[in-house]
Write an enzyme that holds these catalytic residues in place. Sequence first.
Site, PDB file in Angstrom:
ATOM      1  N   ALA A 157       0.851  -1.191   0.000  1.00  0.00           N
ATOM      2  CA  ALA A 157       0.000   0.000   0.000  1.00  0.00           C
ATOM      3  C   ALA A 157       0.884   1.237   0.000  1.00  0.00           C
ATOM      4  O   ALA A 157       1.882   1.295   0.730  1.00  0.00           O
ATOM      5  CB  ALA A 157      -0.919   0.017   1.218  1.00  0.00           C
ATOM      6  N   LYS A 158       0.522   2.212  -0.802  1.00  0.00           N
ATOM      7  CA  LYS A 158       1.260   3.480  -0.793  1.00  0.00           C
ATOM      8  C   LYS A 158       0.561   4.393   0.207  1.00  0.00           C
ATOM      9  O   LYS A 158      -0.261   5.249  -0.148  1.00  0.00           O
ATOM     10  CB  LYS A 158       1.293   4.100  -2.197  1.00  0.00           C
ATOM     11  CG  LYS A 158       2.298   5.238  -2.350  1.00  0.00           C
ATOM     12  CD  LYS A 158       2.411   5.662  -3.810  1.00  0.00           C
ATOM     13  CE  LYS A 158       3.348   6.849  -3.979  1.00  0.00           C
ATOM     14  NZ  LYS A 158       4.757   6.497  -3.731  1.00  0.00           N
TER      15      LYS A 158
END
Length: 305
Positions: A157-158
């Site tokens: 996940a960014k």
Amino acid sequence: MTQRYPEHIWHNGQVKPWAEATVHVMAHGLHYGSSVFEGIRSYPTPNGQAIFRLTDHLKRLYASARIYEMAMPYDLATLAQGCRDVITANGLERAYLRPIAYRGLGGFGLSADTPTDVAIAAWHMGPYLGPDVLESGIDACVSSWQRFAPNTIPAGAKAGGNYLSGQLVAREARRLGFGEGIALASTGLLSEGAGENLFLVIDGALHTTPVSAALLNGITRNSIITLAKANGIEVVERDLPREYLYLCDELFMCGTAAEITPIRSVDGRQVGEGKPGPLTRRIQDLFFGLFEGRTPDKHGWLKYL
């Protein structure tokens, strides 16, 4: 020197003056790092300004939000148009875009149900790691800070909170006089840079660390792999020990901000000939050729304004 900010920003569904895009000091995202974001570049091309892999970036934004159970109040098409609108509103010929979704004001606990606010900023950005780095390369170091272990924080996940790790890596490197830091995974094997993926050139092939090495599966990374394979360049994804940084023939970092930045030394040890090598130059040519008309856009990566 006073920072000069853009005039306009897209915030919660509309383009507004930059100064009016405010967040309450008790917003959930500020206290707990509960935000997801993207970095996207647009480039001038012979056919007009184009945003690079806009749809892929926004799909990853929604995937990051899904991992953190953040309800997105706008669909992908709306955010895509917002990206175009904020570039136009600021009159940018080339831009770095920052879409961000964050938990706003609405509760004080970790699991509080808060609204999701969304903003898209755009500004002009040159080479991220400094002037001339794309041509001359940088000196890097292996950080004393490791990346997080599996099943602790999702590296795929960014998310804003993930970049606390990158801040430690980057700030340590700058303090020690290096251009950027390289982090090891909890296994002691190579992971990635503070905010960039890594490629090592060994015997004419590109070697890169796998997504299991606590790294973000970068869109620039994917673009390089795709372009390399299409042009007969071997790509190997595998675990790599630290010492291969000292033994490889060439080395470079990549990411939306960093683009393709050569690394000429690690920990004071020269990489190859101490300058960008021929395969690094070839990858740069293929990548930037997408925007200059030399590399065919076979995958529809360029989204024109």
